[in-house]
Design a protein around this motif. Sequence first.
Motif, PDB file in Angstrom:
ATOM      1  N   ASP A   1       1.183  -0.920  -0.054  1.00  0.00           N
ATOM      2  CA  ASP A   1      -0.270  -0.251   0.477  1.00  0.00           C
ATOM      3  C   ASP A   1       1.124   0.965   0.127  1.00  0.00           C
ATOM      4  O   ASP A   1       0.097   2.241   0.071  1.00  0.00           O
TER       5      ASP A   1
ATOM      6  N   PRO B   1       0.678   3.250  -3.538  1.00  0.00           N
ATOM      7  CA  PRO B   1      -0.694   4.197  -3.724  1.00  0.00           C
ATOM      8  C   PRO B   1      -0.728   5.175  -2.838  1.00  0.00           C
ATOM      9  O   PRO B   1      -1.219   6.164  -2.652  1.00  0.00           O
ATOM     10  N   THR B   2      -0.237   5.118  -0.898  1.00  0.00           N
ATOM     11  CA  THR B   2       0.008   5.986  -0.154  1.00  0.00           C
ATOM     12  C   THR B   2       0.143   7.539  -1.003  1.00  0.00           C
ATOM     13  O   THR B   2       0.060   8.526  -0.559  1.00  0.00           O
TER      14      THR B   2
ATOM     15  N   GLY C   1      -1.964   9.336  -3.186  1.00  0.00           N
ATOM     16  CA  GLY C   1      -2.274  10.008  -2.563  1.00  0.00           C
ATOM     17  C   GLY C   1      -2.179  11.706  -1.732  1.00  0.00           C
ATOM     18  O   GLY C   1      -2.210  12.046  -1.610  1.00  0.00           O
TER      19      GLY C   1
ATOM     20  N   LYS D   1      -4.181   8.517 -10.454  1.00  0.00           N
ATOM     21  CA  LYS D   1      -4.328   7.429 -10.676  1.00  0.00           C
ATOM     22  C   LYS D   1      -3.848   6.586 -10.715  1.00  0.00           C
ATOM     23  O   LYS D   1      -2.814   6.357 -12.460  1.00  0.00           O
TER      24      LYS D   1
ATOM     25  N   GLN E   1      -3.738  -0.009  -2.184  1.00  0.00           N
ATOM     26  CA  GLN E   1      -4.457   0.709  -1.815  1.00  0.00           C
ATOM     27  C   GLN E   1      -3.974   2.005  -0.844  1.00  0.00           C
ATOM     28  O   GLN E   1      -2.803   1.864   0.142  1.00  0.00           O
ATOM     29  N   SER E   2      -4.401   3.309  -0.991  1.00  0.00           N
ATOM     30  CA  SER E   2      -3.509   4.311   0.027  1.00  0.00           C
ATOM     31  C   SER E   2      -4.088   3.959   0.576  1.00  0.00           C
ATOM     32  O   SER E   2      -5.305   3.676   1.382  1.00  0.00           O
TER      33      SER E   2
ATOM     34  N   VAL F   1      -3.709   7.115   3.464  1.00  0.00           N
ATOM     35  CA  VAL F   1      -3.937   7.420   3.214  1.00  0.00           C
ATOM     36  C   VAL F   1      -5.818   8.320   4.742  1.00  0.00           C
ATOM     37  O   VAL F   1      -5.473   8.409   5.472  1.00  0.00           O
TER      38      VAL F   1
END
Length: 562
Positions: free
Chosen positions: A395, A398-399, A402, A408, A415-416, A418
């Motif tokens: 992750d 993607p963080t 974010g 994207k 997945q983020s 954040v």
Amino acid sequence: MQAVQSMLMKVIRPITFFILHISAFIFFSSAAADSKPNILFIAIDDLNDWIGCLDGHPQVKTPHMDSLAERGVLFTEAHCPAPVCGPSRAAIMSGMRAWNTGVYSNNANYPKRLPGVESMPQYLKRHGYATIGAGKLFHGDHSFPKGSFDRYAPMSGHPWPKEAILSSQQKPVYEWTYNGKVITFPRNGMPADRIWKDTHTFDWGPMDLPDHEFRDAKDLAWAIKEIERGLQEPYFLGFGFHLPHQPLHAPKRFHDMYPLDEVELPPHIEGDLDDLSRSGRDYALIPTTSGEHRSVVKYGQWENAVSSYLATVTFVDEMLGKLLHSLESSGQADNTWILLWSDHGWHLGEKEHWGKATGWYRATRVPLIIVPPENGAPEGFQPGSVCDQPVNLIDLYPTLIGIGSLPKNDQLDGQSLVPLVANPNADWSDHTVTTFGRGNHAITGKRWRYIQYFDGRAELYDRDRDPNEWRNLIDDPEHADIVAAMKKKMPEEALCKQFIRYGDFKAVIPSDGSPMLLFNHALENNLEERFDEAKDYPEVVAHIQDWLTRHNPTQKNVVIPD
């Protein structure tokens, strides 16, 4: 004259408009760039959960990591994508799982294995970030794609000569003289268990050397100079500590903090492997990445190893404090996110195992701390928050997207984080996955952990009642529903059609019809599957192919009788 002036005005007006337009574009582009926060991305090699804020070991001293956790969010159920350096870092830097890239082992040179996959620093650079790096970020300090970094610290090395850690030169010891002092290798007096390789790093003990001689200190000095001279914003500064990766050597004063007669060994019980399958025992006992537990016990080195690991962790923590202080002194801290993580954990005798490359909690759980800047924290963020959601280092990529509010990237599997920085109780997945070889996965939820090997054998642990994973519940009928539910969370691994055990051999049948892969788990460290050995054992390949033709099994995990 008026005609000339009129003609000049016709020329000047569009030029003036163009200049004003470009100036406005540059201004707003600069403003947009300035609005992006900086990122300090700190990796620590082979650090398990033995840090103060995670209560991993009762004696460890990590004041700077603990202070960092008080300023940000501490993720108490963070796990690695793979419990080995190469595949873990390949997953982190690509944002892609091993079952999508095929990078399962330390055969993980990023430019060679993933030539068409845009890495994290490449992506950030393409979207306006200055990228600077030092130490170990990718597997192999400088094994990153061309153009990933604007600047990178020169390769640093150990203060001792390379020959010092070669078994062929230790007869039975290698003597190195530093400032008139003779230092012998191996420091712990133990011969190598991994006899198939000359490099002998399963070693520990104090080094009576000044701090600046150690390679992490050299990388740190370079990074601090970069910060002090002023970094172009927005920037991504990646810094990778090599310690506490073996050999476990730190300046003597850190070892003195953990006297051998006072150090506490990790929790352990006799017969811990009795309820494991053949695969489970193989992954516990074969010295894939370090050495054998019986050797540590035979030479009376368990306390020394634990003391040395704690010493190297505290050494890293002190250097971390210097890095953070330089950021605070730079005037850029108010616009800088800090992310601290380790690529995987490390066993120190738990499950009679030393090193990594297992599916147990000690190898998969890692420190993860995220600290947003005061001027750019997400709404709802509270300093000192704790998040117990099962998250993964997959992750991280993607963080960062974010954090920078960047476009994207559809290649990413994670997945983020954040939203969890803003609210640790936000909706999230109920589990995460760690992969340790083709067909081997550990599924971690808030309570249950399920480990399945390539041959279909499995383990189930109730972390609430059995935090040390001493009781395998896989055959307990009372937990059949839990086992069934956890099995459904196993990744499909579309690249592989079947996984097969035949005696000591592991065979993998690719889904694309390409030739069988074969690994001899009884030879050297091929448990880690770096190299296909099918050409070395044609008779084994023929036997497996013949058996498959005659029996035509449809299940993915197959065991062929010896």
